[in-house]
Design an enzyme around this catalytic site. Sequence first.
Site, PDB file in Angstrom:
ATOM      1  N   ASP A 139       0.847  -1.194   0.000  1.00 10.15           N
ATOM      2  CA  ASP A 139       0.000   0.000   0.000  1.00 10.15           C
ATOM      3  C   ASP A 139       0.882   1.244   0.000  1.00 10.15           C
ATOM      4  O   ASP A 139       1.745   1.402   0.873  1.00 10.15           O
ATOM      5  CB  ASP A 139      -0.933  -0.013   1.214  1.00 10.15           C
ATOM      6  CG  ASP A 139      -2.107   0.942   1.030  1.00 10.15           C
ATOM      7  OD1 ASP A 139      -2.440   1.263  -0.132  1.00 10.15           O
ATOM      8  OD2 ASP A 139      -2.692   1.364   2.046  1.00 10.15           O
ATOM      9  N   HIS A 146      -3.640  14.041   1.854  1.00  5.84           N
ATOM     10  CA  HIS A 146      -3.886  13.061   2.930  1.00  5.84           C
ATOM     11  C   HIS A 146      -2.685  13.017   3.876  1.00  5.84           C
ATOM     12  O   HIS A 146      -2.831  13.029   5.095  1.00  5.84           O
ATOM     13  CB  HIS A 146      -4.119  11.681   2.300  1.00  5.84           C
ATOM     14  CG  HIS A 146      -4.189  10.550   3.285  1.00  5.84           C
ATOM     15  ND1 HIS A 146      -5.294  10.300   4.061  1.00  5.84           N
ATOM     16  CD2 HIS A 146      -3.267   9.603   3.613  1.00  5.84           C
ATOM     17  CE1 HIS A 146      -5.066   9.245   4.830  1.00  5.84           C
ATOM     18  NE2 HIS A 146      -3.838   8.801   4.581  1.00  5.84           N
ATOM     19  N   GLU A 212      -9.365   4.017  -1.784  1.00  6.44           N
ATOM     20  CA  GLU A 212      -8.160   3.882  -2.621  1.00  6.44           C
ATOM     21  C   GLU A 212      -8.504   3.180  -3.937  1.00  6.44           C
ATOM     22  O   GLU A 212      -9.514   2.485  -4.037  1.00  6.44           O
ATOM     23  CB  GLU A 212      -7.087   3.045  -1.893  1.00  6.44           C
ATOM     24  CG  GLU A 212      -6.738   3.575  -0.512  1.00  6.44           C
ATOM     25  CD  GLU A 212      -5.491   2.945   0.089  1.00  6.44           C
ATOM     26  OE1 GLU A 212      -4.715   2.319  -0.666  1.00  6.44           O
ATOM     27  OE2 GLU A 212      -5.301   3.069   1.310  1.00  6.44           O
ATOM     28  N   ASP A 244      -9.012   0.264   2.458  1.00 11.01           N
ATOM     29  CA  ASP A 244      -7.954  -0.119   3.401  1.00 11.01           C
ATOM     30  C   ASP A 244      -8.439   0.232   4.821  1.00 11.01           C
ATOM     31  O   ASP A 244      -8.027   1.231   5.395  1.00 11.01           O
ATOM     32  CB  ASP A 244      -6.678   0.647   3.034  1.00 11.01           C
ATOM     33  CG  ASP A 244      -5.533   0.354   3.988  1.00 11.01           C
ATOM     34  OD1 ASP A 244      -5.519  -0.735   4.567  1.00 11.01           O
ATOM     35  OD2 ASP A 244      -4.666   1.234   4.149  1.00 11.01           O
ATOM     36  N   GLN A 251      -3.173   1.884  15.149  1.00  9.28           N
ATOM     37  CA  GLN A 251      -2.093   2.286  14.234  1.00  9.28           C
ATOM     38  C   GLN A 251      -1.234   3.397  14.841  1.00  9.28           C
ATOM     39  O   GLN A 251      -0.004   3.341  14.781  1.00  9.28           O
ATOM     40  CB  GLN A 251      -2.721   2.759  12.921  1.00  9.28           C
ATOM     41  CG  GLN A 251      -1.724   3.062  11.821  1.00  9.28           C
ATOM     42  CD  GLN A 251      -2.404   3.684  10.592  1.00  9.28           C
ATOM     43  OE1 GLN A 251      -3.604   3.594  10.407  1.00  9.28           O
ATOM     44  NE2 GLN A 251      -1.609   4.325   9.765  1.00  9.28           N
ATOM     45  N   LYS A 263      -3.998  -2.391  10.528  1.00  4.78           N
ATOM     46  CA  LYS A 263      -4.379  -2.471   9.119  1.00  4.78           C
ATOM     47  C   LYS A 263      -4.790  -3.879   8.677  1.00  4.78           C
ATOM     48  O   LYS A 263      -5.591  -4.022   7.758  1.00  4.78           O
ATOM     49  CB  LYS A 263      -3.188  -2.058   8.236  1.00  4.78           C
ATOM     50  CG  LYS A 263      -2.792  -0.603   8.361  1.00  4.78           C
ATOM     51  CD  LYS A 263      -3.717   0.277   7.565  1.00  4.78           C
ATOM     52  CE  LYS A 263      -3.145   1.679   7.444  1.00  4.78           C
ATOM     53  NZ  LYS A 263      -4.050   2.551   6.685  1.00  4.78           N
ATOM     54  N   THR A 370      -4.797   6.579   0.372  1.00  8.04           N
ATOM     55  CA  THR A 370      -6.062   7.313   0.449  1.00  8.04           C
ATOM     56  C   THR A 370      -6.053   8.482  -0.532  1.00  8.04           C
ATOM     57  O   THR A 370      -5.130   9.303  -0.528  1.00  8.04           O
ATOM     58  CB  THR A 370      -6.261   7.843   1.880  1.00  8.04           C
ATOM     59  OG1 THR A 370      -6.049   6.757   2.776  1.00  8.04           O
ATOM     60  CG2 THR A 370      -7.652   8.402   2.076  1.00  8.04           C
TER      61      THR A 370
HETATM   62 CA    CA Z   1      -3.963   3.068   3.080  1.00  6.35          CA
END
Ligand code: CA
Length: 441
Positions: A139, A146, A212, A244, A251, A263, A370
């Site tokens: 990812d 973002h 995404e 995601d 996190q 995640k 994102t």
């Molecule tokens: Ca992500």
Amino acid sequence: MKKLNATHDPLRRSWVVSANQPCCDFPIQNLPLGVFSIDGEKRAGVAIGDKVVDLQQALHAGLLDGDAAVAVRASEGGKLNGLMALGNHYASALRAQLSDLLRSDSPRLLLARESEHLILRAMDDVVMELPCDIGDYTDFLTSLHHTERHGRFKGLKDPLPPAFKSLPVAYHGRASSIRASGAKVIRPNGQYKNSQGEVCFGPAPMLDFELELAAFVARGNPLSEPVAIREVQDYIFGYCLLNDWSAKSIQWWEQVLGPFLGKNFVSSISPWIVTTEALLPFRLPAPPRAAADPALLPYLSGDEDQAEGGIDIGLEAWISTSAQRSEQRPAVRITQTHLKNLYWTFGQMLTHHASNGCNLRAGDLIGSGTISGESNLTRACITELTNAGADPLPLGGGEFRLALEDGDEIILMARAAHAGAVSIGFGECRGRIFPARDWPV
Ligand code: CA
């Protein structure tokens, strides 16, 4: 450079009538590939209108031959990895023959319609599966807006990492927990810091979605052999939507080496792969770089990638809450963004990924990160939509959100649209949140 062909002809219509509706995601110009199951058996298919073409049945009925037949045989067993590994030429041959077969003025119309009951299945009658074995999932983090917003939420003096404009930043994700649209999203238990600053363990608050787009790798590259950016389009099979799901509370407490348990409890994808070829009419120049930005290093700078490395795709996120459903209120759109909000192209992501010799394999998945833009409407996760919990997000009917709650369903959608082309869609990526498991399990 863009080589459009008869399959992109905007005047082409299908004898599958539902494919000709103006807002249909799957007109004859799209023909995305996927895997469906029926009676417990997984099979490769292509979406057209509200129908699925059963590729094995089309082959058995003698409707496909040559390289298209090779393509279908390579996807036997209900996964597309074999077809992906052949290289995009074979998927292209399949697309050409299917387009020819499904068009309203097909020279083989009679034969196609005779076999219709064998080769076409109603989309409502099948269950969509993951399209392939996803060996590895990476990812990226390619939206400047973002990244900057999250940096500010964390109180960083410089919200943008120093490398952000020099290379596409990424982490290695978890492939085993990727699921097709519709799979349950069970709130994870995890360790986090609560509002009193105490470290605790339990159902994770601050559950979020991330809107995404993701690319599937076509033929891969052997270990130690990088991919030149001028050839990178041959390595991208196609694209899907990716949610995601992120437990931001976990996190933000755990992240030292990169994302981990915040995640990998589940990630959702839309099941249809819109091919690189289907998206050719929608190519855009790579996003412009500001004059003060560092110059692109040569390995990330290709003429073709700069000229048409972007794609004209609008993306949306909608929320459907338990209260909305019980009061029969419609879902609410909370995000409306565009792929042009990414700082890097997918070609640059893939080239950078393989630049150290890392071997990508057919069916690997590469997420964009994102896709947030500058304006409030383009914020593509709840954390941004609420300014990290400072501003409740109104949903109508007196409902607000600071984070996703159990019962909330997130629906991601996307459409490619461009002047002179028939707009094509990606189908839905949908997931509903269920309460955390009791601990200990
Ligand atoms: Ca992500």
